[in-house]
Enzyme design. Structure first.
Site, PDB file in Angstrom:
ATOM      1  N   ARG A 128       9.421  -4.483 -10.568  1.00 30.23           N
ATOM      2  CA  ARG A 128      10.733  -4.811  -9.952  1.00 30.23           C
ATOM      3  C   ARG A 128      11.403  -5.918 -10.766  1.00 30.23           C
ATOM      4  O   ARG A 128      12.560  -5.854 -11.090  1.00 30.23           O
ATOM      5  CB  ARG A 128      10.544  -5.256  -8.509  1.00 30.23           C
ATOM      6  CG  ARG A 128      10.582  -4.136  -7.481  1.00 30.23           C
ATOM      7  CD  ARG A 128       9.637  -3.000  -7.805  1.00 30.23           C
ATOM      8  NE  ARG A 128       9.607  -1.968  -6.807  1.00 30.23           N
ATOM      9  CZ  ARG A 128       8.723  -1.903  -5.810  1.00 30.23           C
ATOM     10  NH1 ARG A 128       7.755  -2.799  -5.694  1.00 30.23           N
ATOM     11  NH2 ARG A 128       8.779  -0.914  -4.949  1.00 30.23           N
ATOM     12  N   ASP A 146       6.999   1.426 -11.451  1.00 25.26           N
ATOM     13  CA  ASP A 146       7.606   1.728 -10.150  1.00 25.26           C
ATOM     14  C   ASP A 146       8.945   2.406 -10.396  1.00 25.26           C
ATOM     15  O   ASP A 146       9.284   2.723 -11.542  1.00 25.26           O
ATOM     16  CB  ASP A 146       7.744   0.446  -9.302  1.00 25.26           C
ATOM     17  CG  ASP A 146       7.548   0.745  -7.825  1.00 25.26           C
ATOM     18  OD1 ASP A 146       8.323   1.570  -7.290  1.00 25.26           O
ATOM     19  OD2 ASP A 146       6.637   0.186  -7.198  1.00 25.26           O
ATOM     20  N   HIS A 185       7.303   6.652  -6.040  1.00 28.48           N
ATOM     21  CA  HIS A 185       7.708   5.453  -6.791  1.00 28.48           C
ATOM     22  C   HIS A 185       7.781   5.816  -8.278  1.00 28.48           C
ATOM     23  O   HIS A 185       7.290   5.079  -9.138  1.00 28.48           O
ATOM     24  CB  HIS A 185       6.735   4.298  -6.553  1.00 28.48           C
ATOM     25  CG  HIS A 185       6.927   3.636  -5.215  1.00 28.48           C
ATOM     26  ND1 HIS A 185       8.057   2.941  -4.882  1.00 28.48           N
ATOM     27  CD2 HIS A 185       6.130   3.575  -4.115  1.00 28.48           C
ATOM     28  CE1 HIS A 185       7.957   2.464  -3.632  1.00 28.48           C
ATOM     29  NE2 HIS A 185       6.801   2.850  -3.148  1.00 28.48           N
ATOM     30  N   GLU A 232       3.932   5.499  -0.050  1.00 28.21           N
ATOM     31  CA  GLU A 232       5.350   5.723   0.239  1.00 28.21           C
ATOM     32  C   GLU A 232       5.962   6.883  -0.541  1.00 28.21           C
ATOM     33  O   GLU A 232       7.104   6.803  -0.989  1.00 28.21           O
ATOM     34  CB  GLU A 232       6.141   4.433  -0.031  1.00 28.21           C
ATOM     35  CG  GLU A 232       5.685   3.275   0.853  1.00 28.21           C
ATOM     36  CD  GLU A 232       6.433   1.978   0.569  1.00 28.21           C
ATOM     37  OE1 GLU A 232       6.662   1.231   1.516  1.00 28.21           O
ATOM     38  OE2 GLU A 232       6.764   1.704  -0.607  1.00 28.21           O
TER      39      GLU A 232
HETATM   40  C1  ACM Z   1       3.089  -1.042  -0.462  1.00 28.58           C
HETATM   41  O1  ACM Z   1       3.413  -2.153   0.002  1.00 28.58           O
HETATM   42  N1  ACM Z   1       3.989  -0.076  -0.541  1.00 28.58           N
HETATM   43  C2  ACM Z   1       1.755  -0.779  -0.938  1.00 28.58           C
END
Ligand code: ACM
Length: 763
Positions: free
Chosen positions: A165, A194, A265, A329
């Site tokens: 990030r 990511d 991601h 996610e």
């Molecule tokens: C996470 O915080 N998405 C592992």
């Protein structure tokens, strides 16, 4: 004092070593430590002895000499062979405790560090260094005589750094490693990939870093103010840099575990190589957004070839037993919508998209296992069935750990909310941006790494604990360190020290020494939670009422009102102070004689008493509450940016208790921040109030559902970049009211944000 005496009596009664009074300042607290008589005088002439030909011990001795040089400015000489008769020296000796364990014997006549393995010698050296570094003094030092026998509670004592990030320099990562090693943390989980970026050079796929090592920041920060040209933000780690960091960490008993995220991601690699995904043109610009993106890898054979190639290069660089593959996610919308994916689900006979993710991870696990390594992933890898040899990193609370352990799999505890270091550490205005909900040093210290929810057998599968630093809101290298330290010191004690030896009060007495050690290592550590914060309010008869508090409430707050620097002899703060307008209030925290944190200074003016920063207001909602940094400098040029407290799902602030019985002028400093969040359909729930004027308005209501009593056009202040100020008169209403402050705007992005408000008498 009384407590110490009682404990000492208890210790004598049961004939156990004098552990309870713990005069030694060692963090993490050792398994066994006994203070002995006298001191060992460490000087520039002290020599460190290692056995002839013991290359590892010599390496550790040189590291100890270097650490002593950094902290005390003296560098003992490292020599081979036994100390001469009568020589008061430091010796590193093989034998005794295995693994990471060590024994340390400090006596007036010499110091002996004994361990079977290099890791133990290193930790013995770290403990000796800590005993020699209790404050920021330089030169020779009397090291307290002691006998220490020590070994860790957990094998995995970790910290995750998100370099995707925001990018951190290699130099900063080395500094973080230094701070970790000095507290016996041994695992750096490196989040390299990511949606926002791909940071690690992969020779076979150069576009990963060439294209996706860089992005355009959101909003005003994304354009050069002079030329209007797009700004390129980012950075990459070359394979040479990675090799150097891996070696640097290994020399400090730290294993770097790389994370290559899949199947979600994944926007960054898909921007570089769209054929790996499910859309022809993944949006490159969206890499400046935060949140959960829909972009997943496809499941073509070619994609697994790519992942295997990447993992091969990664495994060549990182000798770690574990390779992290993310797995978190991965929202399945793209997989659900794709006929090709649906056909694959049928062909494989798996139940659904979760089953497909399980198949995906198992296919990758085979490759990783084939190279003699083990796969670890976030707890979503449990969904659809866990891969046969996988280890689970439990982040959504500890449910993942319970599920993994009950299936006989190993697990690492790194749960939200406590071990998420993107949360702020206190309510101080001096905290760097991040998530608003606090995870304090004490919260981290008190984290229970052996929860009752797990049976004794299941607990055996807990490899250890880890804190995670996500860096969406951590733009600078200094802030990354501030978010990590000193909380990592608390985590270290949770990870290393047996439960029965942990004690928050004992830990706090070691904090001044800890802060001095971190400083000596050049680690930026957050002092804000120790420091006084003042709340200034209108007092009686034109005076200003000042109340002081501190986030951690450790020690004593001391203050002056005559401009002098507070000392340990200054008055201790008790009740709210009544100050004459214009008084300069200075305050600092002291633990006994020792200051903890910086002196803070306020001028008690009427305006200050009637002003609140957005971070001192209540937020109307708590869906995604952030301390969110402005995209532009405060003054429209270079420099600091404002930090807004804001719930990005409901930008709305409450001023509690405004007396509207007389006319008041409301003055607000406002900014505009990009609304750059990927949250799927939830975005449609955000209320955007229609403006009546081109630049929108600030609205004031009595309570959030009550009468709208003022509408203040933003005009130029609403245009940005940077902050602007508007004001308007509030009509008289009977009584005291909570004022709800919201904005109108043409669209959600950019979102107007409140920086500071004041309510002053008159029109
Ligand atoms: C996470 O915080 N998405 C592992």
């Amino acid at each position: 004092m009384i407590k110490v005496l009682l404990l000492a009596t208890a210790a004598m009664a049961f004939a156990v070593p004098v552990l309870a009074a713990e005069p030694l300042s060692l963090t993490p607290a050792p398994a066994k430590a006994e203070r002995a008589d006298g001191v060992f005088r460490l000087t520039a002439a002290t020599r460190i002895h290692v056995a002839k030909g013991d290359v590892e011990a010599r390496g550790v001795a040189l590291q100890l000499a270097d650490l002593l040089h950094r902290a005390r400015g003296l560098r003992p000489m490292v020599v081979e062979g036994e100390p001469a008769a009568g020589e008061a020296a430091i010796s590193l000796v093989r034998g005794g405790p295995d693994g990471e364990g060590y024994a340390l014997d400090v006596a007036p006549g010499g110091v002996k560090i004994t361990a079977l393995k290099r890791a133990g010698l290193f930790y013995g050296a770290v403990s000796l260094w800590q005993l020699a570094v209790q404050d920021d003094s330089k030169g020779p030092v009397d090291v307290p005589a002691a006998k220490v026998e020590d070994a860790p509670r957990f094998a995995w004592r970790g910290f995750m750094l998100d370099s995707a990030r925001h990018y951190q320099s290699v130099e900063t990562i080395r500094t973080i490693i230094d701070g970790m090693a000095a507290h016996k943390l041994n695992t750096l989980h490196w989040h390299l990939v990511d949606d926002q970026a791909w940071r690690i050079e992969i020779k076979k796929y150069p576009k990963l870093t060439q294209v996706s090592g860089w992005r355009q920041p959101a909003g005003a920060a994304g354009r050069d103010p002079k030329t209007g040209k797009p700004v390129r933000y980012g950075g990459i780690y070359t394979q040479d840099q990675v090799r150097d960091l891996v070696a640097y960490a290994a020399a400090r008993n730290i294993t770097i575990v790389p994370e290559i995220e899949m199947p979600g991601h994944a926007l960054a690699p898909l921007v570089a190589y769209p054929k790996l995904g499910l859309t022809p043109n993944p949006p490159a610009l969206a890499r400046h957004d935060w949140g959960i993106f829909p972009y997943l890898y496809n499941v073509e054979d070619g994609t697994f070839d790519f992942l295997n190639d990447v993992l091969d290069e990664v495994m060549d660089l990182f000798p770690s037993e574990y390779i992290h593959v993310g797995g978190d996610e991965a929202v399945k919308d793209q997989w659900k919508a794709s006929p090709v994916i649906q056909a694959k689900i049928k062909e494989l006979g798996v139940k659904d998209e979760h089953g497909l993710q399980s198949w995906f991870i198992q296919r990758v696990e085979k490759h990783i296992n084939g190279r003699g390594r083990r796969l670890i992933g976030w707890d979503e890898i449990l969904e659809g069935g866990l891969a046969p040899n996988a280890t689970v990193m439990s982040w959504r609370g500890i449910d993942g750990a319970i599920a993994a352990a009950s299936q006989g799999h190993d697990t690492v505890l790194s749960p939200e909310p406590t071990l998420y270091f993107d949360r702020r550490q206190s309510a101080s205005l001096d905290e760097p941006p991040g998530r608003i909900i606090i995870s304090s040093l004490k919260d981290v210290y008190q984290f229970d790494a052996a929860p009752d929810a797990l049976t004794a057998d299941q607990r055996k599968h807990i490899l250890g604990v880890q804190a995670n630093l996500w860096t969406e809101h951590v733009r600078t290298d200094e802030r990354a360190q501030l978010m990590a330290f000193p909380r990592l010191v608390a985590l270290a004690e949770t990870a290393w020290t047996k439960e029965e030896r942990r004690d928050w009060d004992g830990f706090t007495t070691r904090l001044p020494a800890e802060m001095a050690r971190l400083k000596a290592l050049g680690v930026a550590a957050d002092t804000a939670p120790f420091e006084p914060q003042a709340t200034l309010r209108p007092g009686q008869g034109g005076a200003i009422a000042a109340s002081l508090s501190s986030g951690l409430a450790i020690g004593q707050l001391r203050y002056t009102t005559d401009g002098a620097e507070p000392t340990a002899a200054s008055p201790a703060y008790g009740e709210a102070l009544s100050l004459k307008a214009g008084t300069v209030l200075k305050a600092r925290s002291f633990l006994g004689e020792q200051p903890l944190g910086r002196t803070r200074v306020w001028t008690a003016t009427e305006l200050a008493a009637n002003t609140r920063e957005s971070r001192q207001l209540e937020l109307c909602g708590a869906a995604i509450p952030l301390m969110f940094e402005d995209d532009a400098p405060k003054n429209g040029r270079d420099g600091d940016r404002a930090v807004f407290a804001i719930d990005v799902m409901n930008p709305c602030w409450i001023w509690k208790g405004a007396d509207l019985s007389k006319p008041l002028t409301l003055t607000a400093r406002v900014g505009q921040a990009p609304w750059n969040f990927q949250i799927g359909a939830a975005k449609d729930q955000i209320v955007v109030r229609k403006p009546a004027t081109p630049d929108g308005e600030l609205e004031v209501r009595l309570g959030c559902k009550g009468e709208r009593i003022a509408v203040i056009p933003l005009g130029k202040a609403g245009r940005g970049p940077g902050l602007g100020t508007v004001s308007g008169v509030l009509p008289v209403r009977e009584g005291v009211h909570d004022l709800c402050l919201t904005f109108t705007a043409k669209s959600l992005d950019p979102m107007p944000a409140l920086d500071r408000v004041s309510l002053t008498a008159g029109q």
